[in-house]
Design a protein around this motif. Structure first.
Motif, PDB file in Angstrom:
ATOM      1  N   ALA A  71       0.829  -1.210   0.000  1.00 36.50           N
ATOM      2  CA  ALA A  71       0.000   0.000   0.000  1.00 36.50           C
ATOM      3  C   ALA A  71       0.865   1.262   0.000  1.00 36.50           C
ATOM      4  O   ALA A  71       0.565   2.237  -0.699  1.00 36.50           O
ATOM      5  N   ARG A  72       1.935   1.226   0.758  1.00 33.33           N
ATOM      6  CA  ARG A  72       2.791   2.410   0.875  1.00 33.33           C
ATOM      7  C   ARG A  72       3.579   2.684  -0.402  1.00 33.33           C
ATOM      8  O   ARG A  72       3.738   3.839  -0.802  1.00 33.33           O
ATOM      9  N   TYR A  73       4.073   1.627  -1.054  1.00 29.67           N
ATOM     10  CA  TYR A  73       5.008   1.822  -2.166  1.00 29.67           C
ATOM     11  C   TYR A  73       4.370   1.657  -3.545  1.00 29.67           C
ATOM     12  O   TYR A  73       5.076   1.711  -4.543  1.00 29.67           O
ATOM     13  N   GLN A  74       3.030   1.514  -3.602  1.00 29.03           N
ATOM     14  CA  GLN A  74       2.360   1.589  -4.897  1.00 29.03           C
ATOM     15  C   GLN A  74       2.335   3.052  -5.329  1.00 29.03           C
ATOM     16  O   GLN A  74       1.925   3.937  -4.567  1.00 29.03           O
ATOM     17  N   ILE A  75       2.774   3.324  -6.549  1.00 30.10           N
ATOM     18  CA  ILE A  75       2.982   4.731  -6.946  1.00 30.10           C
ATOM     19  C   ILE A  75       1.941   5.252  -7.934  1.00 30.10           C
ATOM     20  O   ILE A  75       2.042   6.392  -8.387  1.00 30.10           O
ATOM     21  N   ASN A  76       0.908   4.478  -8.272  1.00 30.07           N
ATOM     22  CA  ASN A  76       0.016   4.872  -9.359  1.00 30.07           C
ATOM     23  C   ASN A  76      -0.686   6.202  -9.138  1.00 30.07           C
ATOM     24  O   ASN A  76      -0.754   7.030 -10.063  1.00 30.07           O
ATOM     25  N   ALA A  77      -1.219   6.433  -7.952  1.00 29.29           N
ATOM     26  CA  ALA A  77      -1.928   7.690  -7.709  1.00 29.29           C
ATOM     27  C   ALA A  77      -0.979   8.878  -7.812  1.00 29.29           C
ATOM     28  O   ALA A  77      -1.310   9.907  -8.419  1.00 29.29           O
ATOM     29  N   ARG A  78       0.218   8.742  -7.253  1.00 32.49           N
ATOM     30  CA  ARG A  78       1.187   9.834  -7.339  1.00 32.49           C
ATOM     31  C   ARG A  78       1.686  10.016  -8.772  1.00 32.49           C
ATOM     32  O   ARG A  78       1.897  11.144  -9.233  1.00 32.49           O
ATOM     33  N   ALA A  79       1.861   8.921  -9.490  1.00 32.61           N
ATOM     34  CA  ALA A  79       2.316   9.015 -10.878  1.00 32.61           C
ATOM     35  C   ALA A  79       1.293   9.753 -11.735  1.00 32.61           C
ATOM     36  O   ALA A  79       1.660  10.520 -12.637  1.00 32.61           O
ATOM     37  N   ALA A  80       0.021   9.539 -11.473  1.00 35.07           N
ATOM     38  CA  ALA A  80      -1.020  10.257 -12.208  1.00 35.07           C
ATOM     39  C   ALA A  80      -1.041  11.737 -11.822  1.00 35.07           C
ATOM     40  O   ALA A  80      -1.162  12.615 -12.683  1.00 35.07           O
ATOM     41  N   TYR A 124       1.399  13.599 -10.671  1.00 42.97           N
ATOM     42  CA  TYR A 124       2.622  14.341 -11.022  1.00 42.97           C
ATOM     43  C   TYR A 124       3.154  13.961 -12.406  1.00 42.97           C
ATOM     44  O   TYR A 124       4.348  14.099 -12.675  1.00 42.97           O
ATOM     45  N   ALA A 125       2.259  13.530 -13.294  1.00 35.83           N
ATOM     46  CA  ALA A 125       2.677  13.031 -14.603  1.00 35.83           C
ATOM     47  C   ALA A 125       3.528  14.031 -15.374  1.00 35.83           C
ATOM     48  O   ALA A 125       4.481  13.641 -16.061  1.00 35.83           O
ATOM     49  N   ASP A 126       3.202  15.301 -15.277  1.00 34.91           N
ATOM     50  CA  ASP A 126       3.912  16.321 -16.058  1.00 34.91           C
ATOM     51  C   ASP A 126       4.864  17.149 -15.209  1.00 34.91           C
ATOM     52  O   ASP A 126       5.394  18.163 -15.677  1.00 34.91           O
ATOM     53  N   ASP A 127       5.079  16.739 -13.990  1.00 39.72           N
ATOM     54  CA  ASP A 127       5.958  17.479 -13.095  1.00 39.72           C
ATOM     55  C   ASP A 127       7.420  17.185 -13.429  1.00 39.72           C
ATOM     56  O   ASP A 127       7.789  16.018 -13.583  1.00 39.72           O
ATOM     57  N   PRO A 128       8.275  18.195 -13.552  1.00 45.56           N
ATOM     58  CA  PRO A 128       9.696  17.926 -13.823  1.00 45.56           C
ATOM     59  C   PRO A 128      10.382  17.138 -12.718  1.00 45.56           C
ATOM     60  O   PRO A 128      11.442  16.546 -12.944  1.00 45.56           O
ATOM     61  N   ARG A 129       9.781  17.098 -11.531  1.00 42.92           N
ATOM     62  CA  ARG A 129      10.318  16.323 -10.421  1.00 42.92           C
ATOM     63  C   ARG A 129       9.524  15.013 -10.250  1.00 42.92           C
ATOM     64  O   ARG A 129       9.377  14.511  -9.146  1.00 42.92           O
ATOM     65  N   PHE A 130       9.067  14.469 -11.356  1.00 42.60           N
ATOM     66  CA  PHE A 130       8.234  13.258 -11.357  1.00 42.60           C
ATOM     67  C   PHE A 130       8.844  12.160 -10.488  1.00 42.60           C
ATOM     68  O   PHE A 130       8.184  11.599  -9.614  1.00 42.60           O
ATOM     69  N   SER A 131      10.118  11.861 -10.700  1.00 43.95           N
ATOM     70  CA  SER A 131      10.739  10.741  -9.981  1.00 43.95           C
ATOM     71  C   SER A 131      10.747  10.955  -8.481  1.00 43.95           C
ATOM     72  O   SER A 131      10.486  10.040  -7.695  1.00 43.95           O
ATOM     73  N   ALA A 132      11.071  12.170  -8.045  1.00 41.52           N
ATOM     74  CA  ALA A 132      11.114  12.459  -6.615  1.00 41.52           C
ATOM     75  C   ALA A 132       9.717  12.389  -6.001  1.00 41.52           C
ATOM     76  O   ALA A 132       9.536  11.892  -4.885  1.00 41.52           O
ATOM     77  N   LYS A 133       8.723  12.879  -6.729  1.00 42.48           N
ATOM     78  CA  LYS A 133       7.387  13.005  -6.152  1.00 42.48           C
ATOM     79  C   LYS A 133       6.592  11.700  -6.145  1.00 42.48           C
ATOM     80  O   LYS A 133       5.614  11.589  -5.395  1.00 42.48           O
ATOM     81  N   ILE A 134       6.980  10.725  -6.967  1.00 40.80           N
ATOM     82  CA  ILE A 134       6.239   9.452  -6.916  1.00 40.80           C
ATOM     83  C   ILE A 134       6.692   8.571  -5.763  1.00 40.80           C
ATOM     84  O   ILE A 134       6.006   7.619  -5.404  1.00 40.80           O
TER      85      ILE A 134
END
Length: 286
Positions: free
Chosen positions: A256-265, A267-277
């Protein structure tokens, strides 16, 4: 052998001879069939990455960074980047279950360096133009093996945002020496496959077994064989029980903690995508 015997057993003997001839022909074909790097490759796997090492500096050429409108409609982009091995902070284990049947999944590692620089390496079949993955074919020497070195906005977003597969990004428990060893082993494999192609093998030379092999070579440890390596949607459970993931959470809570789908959606266009997911640090952590 008497004429009477031959006459009585003519059909079985002909069938045996035909079977032996087919087996021999298949054996010769397999011996002559060699992995190659000069085929008509699918556009997304047409460019092989390569690596240059100069002390602590590792320059990676042809890092894939495609922009996807759909899985088959994309704009190809590549870039080169130099990484300082001494600034490697963390490794992440990525798991992508991709069927309703429990077991099959794709796994890969991603490496985080200081300054929010991330480099993902996804070990895949190298598809020829028009090919798709078929599990039964991958038991035989049919697909070549490729280390796809890519930006996370490519290989993670492709899976979470385009394919809509569930994606988990787990922090790996590894000290500096282990992180360094695993990363350099991966980079050596990138160059090895550029110079000496090899076939993918579903059972012995696939995405997850190559991860295990790199960890074993780099750390001098031995990760025991498990069915959960061959059915890698279970591999996070195995890695957690082996103490390879940097979390004290039980499996369900870790997923539950490390599933990233909601964050990936989000921050899809965020330049800090990797950090924010990445999962936020636990409350009370420094």
């Amino acid at each position: 052998m008497s004429t009477a015997f031959l006459a009585a057993h003519r059909t079985p003997l002909l069938l045996l001879a035909a079977t032996l001839a087919i087996v021999a022909a298949c054996g010769v074909a397999l011996l002559l069939h060699r992995p190659r790097n000069d085929r008509d490759w699918s556009l997304d796997q047409a460019v092989l990455p390569s690596v240059e090492l100069a002390g602590e500096q590792v320059t990676v050429h042809a890092i894939r960074d495609f922009v996807y409108r759909s899985e088959t409609d994309y704009t190809p982009r590549y870039y080169d980047r130099t990484f300082d091995v001494g600034r490697l902070l963390r490794i992440y284990y990525v798991v992508e279950p991709f069927t309703s049947f429990k077991g099959p999944a794709h796994t890969f590692l991603s490496f985080e360096f200081e300054g929010e620089q991330f480099l993902a390496v996804s070990i895949e079949i190298r598809k020829r133009r028009g090919q798709s993955f078929q599990a039964w074919r991958s038991i035989f020497p049919y697909y070549e093996l490729m280390y796809v070195v890519a930006d996370e906005s490519d290989v993670i977003k492709l899976r979470s945002n385009v394919r809509k597969d569930t994606v988990f990004v787990y922090p790996v428990k590894a000290d500096a020496a282990a992180r360094r060893g695993i990363f350099l082993d991966y980079m050596a494999r990138v160059n090895q496959l550029r110079d000496h192609p090899e076939f993918y093998d579903l059972l012995t030379d696939n995405c997850t077994t190559n991860i295990v092999d790199s960890v074993n070579r780099a750390t001098g440890k031995h990760i025991p064989w498990s069915y959960q390596v061959l059915l890698p949607s279970y591999s996070d459970d195995y890695a957690l029980r082996m103490g390879l993931l940097d979390t004290d959470l039980p499996l369900a809570a870790a997923r539950a903690r490390y599933q990233i789908n909601a964050r990936a959606a989000a921050y899809a266009d965020d330049p800090r995508f990797s950090a924010k997911i990445r999962a936020p640090a636990p409350t009370g952590s420094p």
